[in-house]
Design a protein around this motif. Structure first.
Motif, PDB file in Angstrom:
ATOM      1  N   LEU A 275       0.838  -1.196   0.000  1.00 34.64           N
ATOM      2  CA  LEU A 275       0.000   0.000   0.000  1.00 34.64           C
ATOM      3  C   LEU A 275       0.874   1.248   0.000  1.00 34.64           C
ATOM      4  O   LEU A 275       1.791   1.367   0.819  1.00 34.64           O
ATOM      5  CB  LEU A 275      -0.904   0.029   1.236  1.00 34.64           C
ATOM      6  CG  LEU A 275      -1.951  -1.077   1.363  1.00 34.64           C
ATOM      7  CD1 LEU A 275      -2.636  -0.973   2.715  1.00 34.64           C
ATOM      8  CD2 LEU A 275      -2.967  -0.977   0.235  1.00 34.64           C
TER       9      LEU A 275
ATOM     10  N   ARG B 262      -6.221  -1.859  -9.518  1.00 27.03           N
ATOM     11  CA  ARG B 262      -5.623  -2.571  -8.375  1.00 27.03           C
ATOM     12  C   ARG B 262      -5.724  -1.715  -7.108  1.00 27.03           C
ATOM     13  O   ARG B 262      -6.072  -2.219  -6.033  1.00 27.03           O
ATOM     14  CB  ARG B 262      -4.157  -2.907  -8.660  1.00 27.03           C
ATOM     15  CG  ARG B 262      -3.974  -4.091  -9.609  1.00 27.03           C
ATOM     16  CD  ARG B 262      -2.552  -4.615  -9.570  1.00 27.03           C
ATOM     17  NE  ARG B 262      -1.596  -3.629 -10.075  1.00 27.03           N
ATOM     18  CZ  ARG B 262      -1.248  -3.494 -11.354  1.00 27.03           C
ATOM     19  NH1 ARG B 262      -1.811  -4.279 -12.276  1.00 27.03           N
ATOM     20  NH2 ARG B 262      -0.360  -2.598 -11.728  1.00 27.03           N
TER      21      ARG B 262
ATOM     22  N   ASP C  99      -9.331  -1.658  -5.882  1.00 31.63           N
ATOM     23  CA  ASP C  99      -9.665  -2.895  -5.171  1.00 31.63           C
ATOM     24  C   ASP C  99      -9.100  -2.872  -3.751  1.00 31.63           C
ATOM     25  O   ASP C  99      -9.783  -3.283  -2.787  1.00 31.63           O
ATOM     26  CB  ASP C  99      -9.137  -4.108  -5.933  1.00 31.63           C
ATOM     27  CG  ASP C  99      -9.843  -4.320  -7.275  1.00 31.63           C
ATOM     28  OD1 ASP C  99     -10.938  -3.744  -7.468  1.00 31.63           O
ATOM     29  OD2 ASP C  99      -9.284  -5.039  -8.132  1.00 31.63           O
ATOM     30  N   GLN C 100      -7.863  -2.405  -3.609  1.00 25.62           N
ATOM     31  CA  GLN C 100      -7.254  -2.329  -2.281  1.00 25.62           C
ATOM     32  C   GLN C 100      -8.008  -1.335  -1.392  1.00 25.62           C
ATOM     33  O   GLN C 100      -8.221  -1.590  -0.202  1.00 25.62           O
ATOM     34  CB  GLN C 100      -5.787  -1.905  -2.403  1.00 25.62           C
ATOM     35  CG  GLN C 100      -4.885  -2.955  -3.027  1.00 25.62           C
ATOM     36  CD  GLN C 100      -3.475  -2.432  -3.225  1.00 25.62           C
ATOM     37  OE1 GLN C 100      -3.242  -1.238  -3.308  1.00 25.62           O
ATOM     38  NE2 GLN C 100      -2.516  -3.347  -3.316  1.00 25.62           N
TER      39      GLN C 100
ATOM     40  N   ARG D 153     -10.593  -1.851   2.235  1.00 27.99           N
ATOM     41  CA  ARG D 153     -10.311  -1.208   3.524  1.00 27.99           C
ATOM     42  C   ARG D 153     -11.555  -0.533   4.120  1.00 27.99           C
ATOM     43  O   ARG D 153     -11.484   0.057   5.191  1.00 27.99           O
ATOM     44  CB  ARG D 153      -9.188  -0.179   3.344  1.00 27.99           C
ATOM     45  CG  ARG D 153      -7.834  -0.827   3.053  1.00 27.99           C
ATOM     46  CD  ARG D 153      -6.872   0.104   2.367  1.00 27.99           C
ATOM     47  NE  ARG D 153      -6.564   1.293   3.152  1.00 27.99           N
ATOM     48  CZ  ARG D 153      -5.834   2.314   2.682  1.00 27.99           C
ATOM     49  NH1 ARG D 153      -5.356   2.261   1.457  1.00 27.99           N
ATOM     50  NH2 ARG D 153      -5.601   3.350   3.450  1.00 27.99           N
TER      51      ARG D 153
END
Length: 542
Positions: free
Chosen positions: A321, A382, A385-386, A390
């Motif tokens: 991240l 990507r 999606d991360q 969260r």
């Protein structure tokens, strides 16, 4: 020169008079005019240049009017400031006494007075006063007046309801313009404020360029070019560019900042040099300037954008991240999200990167580079999606995360920045919108507070802990518009314009009364610039 629009902006007790290119600031203290010289990381109290008193027959002259270029005194005298660092007093009546700490001069017919540096600068910031023939100084005074008139002629013209406010803001951007003695060559910079911020902070330059673009696209482009001038070979952009250098790592921090961080036991100072930068918003600024028709800005700065995005992935990531490695790099230095950990994976950072990648993808597609466009879109997906993973379904917010993966408790404005993400799931969008409306966590009289009003760390006046900042509210409004919430975005934009119109372009405002917070700087660049941008866009929509 018209004085109307400065009447409610410059009061000389808390808001100084200054001019384009000058580093001098003039305040009023009882019967005296107090002159300070602005400098990077030097407080005003350490930079008093002169105290001036004008008197006729022993009676002090007072300030009768403030124009964009000069102070007009009650005895008819004119005071202006030159880019060379001098105070010029013309139109002085015979027998006027001009007193400073060093001298007391009595004018004769045809006399003017100039205060200029002695040989001890910068160790001794004092200004020495002497008499000079009126015609000799009238030329310097007239040059300041003409430069100011030329600048004000460029002022954008919004709907009449916002004209006076926009003129205040345009004057603010003009007088915040100085020449920085940067390495290699001087650079013209519109600084955040001459009061405490004499330098070019990276993300300030982006926001300031958005306002400048409406009246001076070339100067706007120069701010972006300065932001990337000292980009490092790995793609990092420095936090600040200032006289003589840059602030690009903790090794460049002034002693006072290092001492403060050590008091806070900042993990980011644990015996290592930490890079310092600002949030990745260069793509947004370049794209906005290109939309104003500035030819070639995308081609000139596109590679700097791409290189900087790569830096965030390669040099500022933890557990996959992207993270802020230091509170200063977030721009929200005092936000409570950094109270427990200086290394934070914050939802605003992910959102800025996603928005930037999608902007780059559009550029690539417009240039016929389809493969590169797909790659940028894949990176954006990507990250999306991360980010979505969260989401906290119980608190209905995007929490920041510490380096060890812990969710950080404070509910702050950074949790609203995912509105900038086009593919954000609708239920999450709706939850964030509810936070901004009646009864929501951020539903104050003036929006958007930088900390939710029900959060224990909320303060209505403390920097980044509750006050309204124009730039973060502006960013959230961009997200609301992206998701079709035009009415709500316009409501918040109207509140921002009301703040600036009432209190002037201050650094930050209380969310309940809309007044300037006591510790907030005045004549603040991005507040002025973004108010111009909002007013002009709203005028086009009308």
């Amino acid at each position: 020169m018209d004085t109307t629009f400065l009447d409610c902006l410059v009061d000389l007790r808390s808001v100084p008079f200054t001019t384009i290119g000058s580093r001098l600031l003039v305040y009023r203290d009882e019967a005296d005019l107090v002159v300070y010289e602005s400098a990077y990381e030097r407080p005003e109290e350490a930079s008093t240049a002169a105290r001036i008193r004008l008197a006729d027959d022993g009676e002090p002259a007072t300030v009768r009017a403030v124009t964009p270029a000069e102070l007009i005194m009650s005895n008819g005298a004119s005071l202006t400031l030159t880019p060379a660092g001098s105070v010029v007093l013309t139109h002085l009546p015979a027998g006027c006494t001009v007193s400073t700490e060093q001298a007391s001069l009595v004018t004769r017919p045809g006399d003017a007075v100039v205060l200029e540096r002695g040989g001890g600068w910068p160790a001794d910031p004092g200004l020495n006063a002497h008499l000079a023939p009126e015609p000799e100084l009238a030329e310097a005074r007239d040059a300041v007046v003409e430069r100011t008139r030329s600048w004000m002629a460029r002022c954008p013209r919004p709907h009449e309801r916002w004209q006076e406010m926009v003129r205040q803001c345009w004057w603010t951007l003009g007088v915040n313009t100085v020449v920085l003695e940067t390495p290699g060559a001087p650079a013209t910079a519109v600084v955040p404020s001459k009061i405490g911020y004499l330098g070019a902070w990276q993300w300030d330059s982006y926001f300031i360029a958005l306002g400048l673009a409406w009246g001076d696209p070339q100067l706007a482009a120069e701010q972006l070019q300065l932001a990337v001038r000292y980009q490092r070979s790995d793609g990092q952009l420095p936090d600040v560019t200032h006289d003589g250098g840059v602030l690009a790592s903790s090794a460049d921090l002034p002693p006072a900042d290092l001492a403060r961080l050590r008091e806070l036991a900042s993990p980011s100072l644990d015996g290592q040099e930490v890079p310092l930068t600002k949030p990745p918003l260069l793509a947004l600024a370049v794209d906005a300037l290109a939309s104003h028709g500035h030819a070639g800005v995308r081609q000139k700065l596109g590679e700097a954008v791409r290189s900087n995005l790569r830096w965030w992935y390669e040099h500022s990531s933890r557990q996959g991240l992207p993270c802020y490695l230091h509170p200063y790099s977030s721009g929200l230095d005092d936000s409570p999200v950094f109270d427990d950990d200086a290394l934070v994976a914050s939802p605003d950072l992910a959102s800025y990167l996603i928005a930037s990648e999608l902007t780059v993808a559009r550029w690539e597609r417009e240039d016929g580079a389809e493969a590169e466009a797909h790659q940028a879109e894949a990176r954006a997906q990507r990250l999306t999606d991360q980010l979505v993973a969260r989401w906290d379904p119980h608190r209905k917010m995007f929490p920041a995360q510490a380096e060890d993966g812990r969710d950080l408790a404070p509910a702050t404005v950074v949790s609203l920045m995912p509105l900038l993400v086009p593919q954000l799931p609708q239920d999450m969008v709706e939850a964030l919108v509810r936070d901004l409306t009646e009864g929501g966590r951020f539903a104050t009289r003036y929006r958007i507070p930088t900390v939710a009003i029900d959060d224990p760390s909320f303060s209505r006046t403390r920097m980044w802990r509750g006050p309204v900042w124009v730039n973060t509210s502006w960013l959230v409004c961009q997200g609301l518009r992206r998701h079709g919430y035009l009415d709500l975005a316009r409501q918040i934009e109207d509140e921002l314009l009301a703040l600036v119109a009432s209190a002037g372009p201050c650094e930050y405002f209380t969310p309940d009364t809309g007044q300037r917070a006591d510790s907030a700087t005045v004549l603040f660049g991005w507040s002025a610039a973004l108010a111009i941008d909002i007013a002009m866009r709203r005028s086009q929509e009308a």
